[in-house]
Design a protein around this motif. Structure first.
Motif, short mmCIF file in Angstrom:
data_model
loop_
_atom_site.label_atom_id
_atom_site.label_comp_id
_atom_site.label_asym_id
_atom_site.label_seq_id
_atom_site.Cartn_x
_atom_site.Cartn_y
_atom_site.Cartn_z
N SER A 50 0.83 -1.20 0.00
CA SER A 50 0.00 0.00 0.00
C SER A 50 0.87 1.25 0.00
O SER A 50 2.09 1.18 0.01
N TRP A 51 0.21 2.41 0.04
CA TRP A 51 0.97 3.68 0.10
C TRP A 51 1.79 3.76 1.37
O TRP A 51 2.84 4.38 1.43
N ALA A 91 10.22 8.65 22.68
CA ALA A 91 8.97 8.51 21.94
C ALA A 91 9.19 8.63 20.44
O ALA A 91 8.50 7.97 19.66
N SER A 140 8.14 6.07 17.61
CA SER A 140 7.41 6.32 16.36
C SER A 140 8.05 5.57 15.22
O SER A 140 7.37 4.95 14.40
N PHE A 197 7.21 2.03 15.52
CA PHE A 197 5.79 1.82 15.22
C PHE A 197 5.59 1.66 13.71
O PHE A 197 4.95 0.71 13.25
N LEU A 237 4.61 -1.72 11.63
CA LEU A 237 3.36 -1.70 10.85
C LEU A 237 3.61 -2.17 9.42
O LEU A 237 2.91 -3.05 8.93
N MET A 282 3.90 -5.70 8.36
CA MET A 282 2.70 -6.51 8.19
C MET A 282 1.92 -6.13 6.94
O MET A 282 0.85 -6.67 6.68
N ASP A 283 2.44 -5.18 6.17
CA ASP A 283 1.64 -4.64 5.07
C ASP A 283 1.48 -5.62 3.92
O ASP A 283 0.40 -5.73 3.35
N ILE A 318 -6.76 -1.13 3.97
CA ILE A 318 -6.12 0.10 3.51
C ILE A 318 -6.35 0.28 2.01
O ILE A 318 -6.33 1.40 1.49
N PHE A 356 -6.61 5.84 6.73
CA PHE A 356 -5.73 6.96 7.04
C PHE A 356 -6.05 7.56 8.41
O PHE A 356 -5.18 7.74 9.26
N LEU A 376 -5.22 5.29 11.28
CA LEU A 376 -3.78 5.28 11.56
C LEU A 376 -3.42 6.47 12.45
O LEU A 376 -2.65 6.33 13.42
N CYS A 408 -4.44 5.70 15.91
CA CYS A 408 -3.53 4.74 16.53
C CYS A 408 -2.24 5.42 16.98
O CYS A 408 -1.72 5.14 18.07
N LEU A 409 -1.72 6.32 16.15
CA LEU A 409 -0.50 7.03 16.52
C LEU A 409 -0.74 7.88 17.76
O LEU A 409 0.09 7.96 18.66
N SER A 462 -1.14 5.75 20.93
CA SER A 462 0.10 5.11 21.33
C SER A 462 1.11 6.11 21.88
O SER A 462 2.28 5.76 22.06
N LEU A 490 2.60 8.81 20.56
CA LEU A 490 3.76 9.10 19.71
C LEU A 490 3.74 10.57 19.32
O LEU A 490 2.69 11.10 18.97
N PHE A 505 -1.72 -1.46 19.36
CA PHE A 505 -2.31 -0.81 18.19
C PHE A 505 -1.57 -1.17 16.90
O PHE A 505 -2.18 -1.12 15.83
N VAL A 506 -0.29 -1.54 17.00
CA VAL A 506 0.37 -2.10 15.82
C VAL A 506 -0.36 -3.38 15.42
O VAL A 506 -0.65 -3.62 14.25
N TYR A 512 -3.99 -2.49 14.00
CA TYR A 512 -3.96 -1.87 12.68
C TYR A 512 -3.34 -2.81 11.66
O TYR A 512 -3.83 -2.93 10.54
N GLY A 513 -2.26 -3.46 12.07
CA GLY A 513 -1.56 -4.33 11.13
C GLY A 513 -2.43 -5.47 10.67
O GLY A 513 -2.41 -5.84 9.49
N LEU A 551 -3.87 -3.76 7.28
CA LEU A 551 -2.78 -4.10 6.36
C LEU A 551 -2.87 -5.57 5.97
O LEU A 551 -3.79 -6.27 6.38
#
Lengths: 317, 669
Positions: A65-66, A106, A110, A113, A117, A120-121, B374, B382, B385, B388-389, B392, B394, B443-444, B447-448, B452
């Motif tokens: 994906s994007w 943090a 990020s 994170f 992610l 798993m895409d 997605i 979007f 996500l 989720c950020l 978490s 971040l 949340f990974v 969402y994952g 995804l």
């Protein structure tokens, strides 16, 4: 004019960390090869690898994906921002108050994170295994890192790295809590950078890898960006340890050209020593099983917590 | 003025409810009614914002309704206004979302009237100024939300959730009744102003604090009173789930703040310890539950439990500092708590809307059956996500800003003199850090697995995007998350009157700091600048992208996935949510949930399949609720014999009870 100078110094810092990161990686590889009685790759090999990757075409999985295409840049950006607020050769960087120790943790969070992610895409089992293990390590490494930083902040009375470095420089004394924090931070740094004994950066044996499993589907320029971010992260952790625990020779704010040059020299020599020590440790130990790693990181967490508890008990520790 | 208009708005919501019952349920009228709710919410929101920003004095009024000799006393002060802001922004977003989403409800008439009453009830709690009004509006809020939970009553699970919710709500209100009973004293001063000015004996105030923690904690979802929350919140339609999780828990937090910080006066030192310990335990336990949950909405509900725990840690710290007269530290911790409450209302509503959109687009809540959304729902993916950020913690989003403040509060706590607190606070800090890291992992995973990868079922591959209004509400909330994240100084300044009302001091003014930094105590201690972090990230990303696209090859080819040379087309070969959580389950679950993995591997050549059985126990359910249930069962079984007595025995039983009562009364006097 002053503002321009300050911005220039900040810019120099950002440029130094980015350009020196692959060199550090190459250096560790060279030292490691020597310790194993191999000839090893040349010092500049990581730059060549990056250039090679940049020249190649990207082979993208059909259902990527994007997010898959943009995440490498996000990972690099977050790591780079974190690395540019850690004082390397000089304290009092103009934007050092943007992010303190907690924010640096943090920001690295990020980057992780996004990395986990996108692993798993594409929807492969290797991506999932990498992401899952990375996040398991993170659930212990991140609190451990925060506990370490709390200890440091309680000693120095600040979470700002510039102030911490100045404090350590002027009030340097041996403290039990700082010793615990240093030990714990080394453990966290090894785990976070996928070094032995937690992960093996050189392996492609499927069941042992964590970081490599996450980036398995990447190629070309995307992989180059990720590799650069990984090198930057290693440099960041070494800078952090050096800046907090061994700030000697760091240039104070407004030191002038000679002072800054000395600062750069001091920083490079300290980073070299740190890298050699890391490789020495790595070559003297074997990789752990995955489920031993939580125990290893649990030690770091407990040491960090102990450090804070000591500081809460008495200011003299 | 503000109070007067707020009353009219609540009345208007009541009329919307009546109208919704009477009017025919065509999509058009439903849209109109939700739009009316949104409009009313925005009016109250504007009033509250004005009250807070102009730092207006408290307003009171008295309505001739309710009990005849008391009437209903209402009041707006800074605390009410701040929470009105949270409630009505959430209410506005939910109503906007429902303009699109609520139309597809199977029986809209079971939702809309109660929805309006629910909003009205929550608003009324915030302006109640006597015990009776407070309790009555609290019950309005509880019962209307109960009706919403059982709105899809044909589903057996929902009815059960509603039953558990009703029990816990009744229990909570009962505790609240006792709190006000203790505070009113023998003279029965039911007005809050009388309670505020009265001096309470320390033992009595302590008992009232514990009861208030139980009462409001049962509504907010503090462990071990959280069991109803992950059942009830997901059962309601998604816009109501968002309101219950994002907003109603904040009303409960308001109740705690109002009673403990405002009415009870000076706290004792152990109050902070109790609140801190429960908050820390709730935060870690909540996120661990969420980690192993496969229902998307229930996972979000468990994460609400975690965030409520975080808010209570902030409140506990504020209590600990307040006891010791550390005004600026108390202000910092309290600001962190209310800031996190606001943030949670934003991103949790956003995530519930997203879950609602997923449910609408796929008809599925089980993340193990989703995947690849997605591609089919790009806009929802979007915003989800972004949520989720934010949740978490971040940077540069808002969840980080409030957690950062909270950590700064913890770093101020070595100056607290009590040893109990000194030993507890570092441990709570570690729990908080653990909860933050686990939230990231959680949340990974969500969402994952859901958004995804490749679709794991037909409903996921055939998903479609939701309507414009729903997407608009989600983008609105995402924008709010970003804004409060990069400009936390504005929120801290807006919360200044609240902290003054609650702990007597406020944080230094932030807007006047250079570069819009936030500086809790002094620049030499700590500072953070969300705006600059955002700008820095944007700058470095642009530099990297430009450089790469200038120097690197821009050729790109699509090919099958590599997967170490053995890609498998079956989507079942992907990592599932359960496999993602397995390593964390082995690290944390063995002690907390007593997770056991039983592998049944057939001998070579045998034809039966290999099996892995994973068993988990809920420690709180086993230790408390299962036992209560057993006891009730036992006692009712024993009392069963009383059902089949003869009339003579019943009469003699009544006679005996009468004699006993008369005896008791005569001895008592």
């Amino acid at each position: 004019m002053d503002l321009m100078l300050e911005l220039a110094i900040q810019g120099v810092q950002m440029a130094i960390v980015l350009t020196a990161a692959p060199l550090l990686l190459g250096f560790t590889r060279a030292v490691r090869a020597r310790l194993l009685s191999r000839q090893g790759p040349p010092l500049l090999q990581p730059y060549r690898d990056l250039a090679r990757l940049l020249r190649k075409e990207v082979v993208l999985a059909e259902n990527a994906s994007w997010l898959f295409r943009s995440a490498p840049y996000m990972v690099l950006a977050a790591t780079w921002v974190a690395a540019s607020v850690v004082p390397t050769f000089a304290t009092g960087l103009y934007f050092s108050w943007t992010a303190d120790l907690i924010a640096i943790t943090a920001l690295l969070g990020s980057a992780r994170f996004f990395m986990a992610l996108v692993a798993m895409d594409v929807g492969t089992s290797f991506g999932g295994i990498g992401a899952s293990r990375e996040m398991m390590f993170a659930t212990l490494a991140e609190p451990a890192m925060l506990m370490i930083f709390f200890t440091v902040a309680l000693v120095a009375g600040s979470t700002e790295l510039s102030y911490v470095a100045n404090f350590m420089l002027t009030h340097a004394s041996l403290r039990v809590s700082l010793g615990l924090a240093l030990f714990a931070l080394i453990i966290v740094a090894l785990a976070e950078n996928a070094r032995i004994p937690v992960d093996n950066p050189a392996t492609h044996l499927e069941l042992t890898m964590v970081h490599e499993a996450m980036v398995l589907e990447y190629s070309g320029r995307h992989l180059a960006v990720i590799e650069l971010a990984a090198a930057l992260k290693l440099l960041l952790y070494i800078s952090l340890i050096v800046c907090i625990f061994f700030p000697w020779g760091i240039a104070p704010h407004g030191a002038g050209p000679i002072g800054y040059a000395l600062g750069v020299f001091a920083y490079l020599s300290k980073a070299t020593v740190a890298a050699v020590l890391m490789v020495l440790f790595e070559t003297s130990i074997a990789k752990m099983r995955v489920f031993r790693v939580p125990e290893f990181l649990g030690v770091a967490l407990m040491l960090g917590l102990l450090g804070i508890l000591l500081r809460f008990m008495s200011r003299s520790f | 003025m503000a109070l007067h208009l707020a009353q009219w708005c609540i009345l208007a919501l009541a009329f919307v409810a009546i109208g919704a019952v009477v009017a025919p349920s065509s999509p058009r009228t439903i849209r109109t009614f939700y739009a009316a709710c949104a409009a009313i919410s925005i009016v109250v929101l504007a009033l509250a914002a004005r009250h807070l920003l102009t730092q207006a004095p408290a307003e009171t009024s008295r309505l001739p309704i309710g009990l005849p000799w008391i009437g209903a006393r209402l009041r707006i002060d800074a605390i009410s206004a701040f929470f009105q802001l949270i409630v009505n922004f959430g209410g506005f977003a939910a109503s906007l979302y429902a303009i699109g989403y609520g139309v597809d409800e199977e029986s809209p008439k079971r939702v809309l009237p109660f929805y309006a009453i629910f909003l009205a009830g929550m608003n009324l709690v915030l302006i109640a100024d006597d015990a009776f009004t407070f309790l009555a509006s609290w019950e309005f809020m509880s019962l209307s939300s109960w009706a919403l939970v059982v709105s899809r009553h044909r589903d057996r699970e929902n009815v059960q959730a509603g039953y558990v919710y009703l029990l816990m709500a009744a229990f909570g209100t009962f505790a609240l009744l006792l709190v006000f009973g203790l505070l009113a004293g023998a003279d029965g001063h039911y007005g809050f102003s009388a309670m505020r000015s009265a001096s309470h004996a320390s033992g009595l105030a302590g008992a009232a604090m514990v009861l208030a923690l139980v009462a409001t904690g049962s509504k907010a979802g503090l462990a071990p009173l959280h069991v109803w929350l992950p059942l009830a919140h997901p059962a309601a339609p998604s816009h109501v789930s968002a309101l219950m999780s994002g907003v109603m828990t904040k009303v409960a937090i308001y109740g705690f703040v109002r009673i403990v910080f405002d009415l009870l006066g000076q706290p004792a030192w152990w109050w902070g310890l109790v609140v801190l310990a429960i908050g820390g335990a709730t935060a870690t336990l909540g996120v661990l539950y969420a980690m192993f949950e496969r229902d998307l909405k229930r996972m979000l509900a468990y994460s609400t439990v975690e965030n409520v725990g975080v808010v209570f840690v902030g409140l506990g710290l504020a209590l600990a500092f307040k006891t010791n007269g550390m005004g600026s530290a108390a202000a910092l911790a309290f600001t962190a708590a209310v800031f996190h409450a606001l943030n949670h209302s934003l991103f949790k509503s956003l995530l519930f809307f997203g879950a609602g959109a997923v449910l609408h687009g796929t008809g599925e809540r089980d993340i193990e059956k989703l995947g690849g959304l997605i591609h089919t729902m790009p806009q929802t993916a979007f915003v989800f996500l972004g949520g989720c950020l934010a949740i978490s913690a971040l940077p540069p989003l808002n969840g980080f800003a409030s957690e950062w403040l909270l950590f700064q509060g913890i770093l101020l706590s070595p100056d607290v003199p009590q040893w109990g607190l000194k030993l507890a606070i570092p441990a709570i800090g570690a729990l908080l850090a653990l909860a933050a890291a686990l939230a990231g992992a959680c949340f990974v995973r969500a969402y994952g697995v859901a958004f995804l990868g490749r679709p794991r079922s037909e409903c996921a591959s055939g998903a479609h995007e939701v309507d414009l209004f729903s997407r608009g509400a989600m983008f609105l909330l995402l924008a709010a998350c970003v804004l409060t994240g990069i400009l936390p100084g504005l929120v801290i300044d807006a919360a200044a009157p609240v902290t003054i009302a609650a702990v007597g001091e406020s944080m230094p003014r932030q807007v006047s700091q250079s570069w819009l930094n936030i500086v809790p105590i002094a620049a030499s201690r700590s500072s953070y600048n969300g705006l600059l972090v955002m700008a820095f990230i944007a700058f470095t990303t642009i530099v990297a992208v430009r450089a790469i696209h200038k120097f690197a090859s821009d050729r790109l080819r699509r090919a099958p996935a590599w997967d170490c040379g053995f890609p498998n087309a079956d989507p079942a070969t992907q990592y599932t949510a359960a496999s993602f959580a397995q390593p964390i389950g082995r690290v944390f679950g063995e002690t907390v949930f007593r997770t056991r993995e039983k592998v049944d591997m057939p001998a070579p050549g045998a034809l039966r399949p290999a099996r892995l059985v994973l068993s988990m126990r809920d420690p709180i359910w086993d230790a408390i609720y299962a036992r209560i249930h057993g006891a009730v069962d036992y006692v009712s079984g024993r009392l069963n014999v009383l059902q089949f007595l003869t009339i003579r025995l019943y009469l003699s039983l009544v006679f005996a009870v009468l004699i006993a009562l008369l005896l008791a009364v005569s001895i008592w006097t």
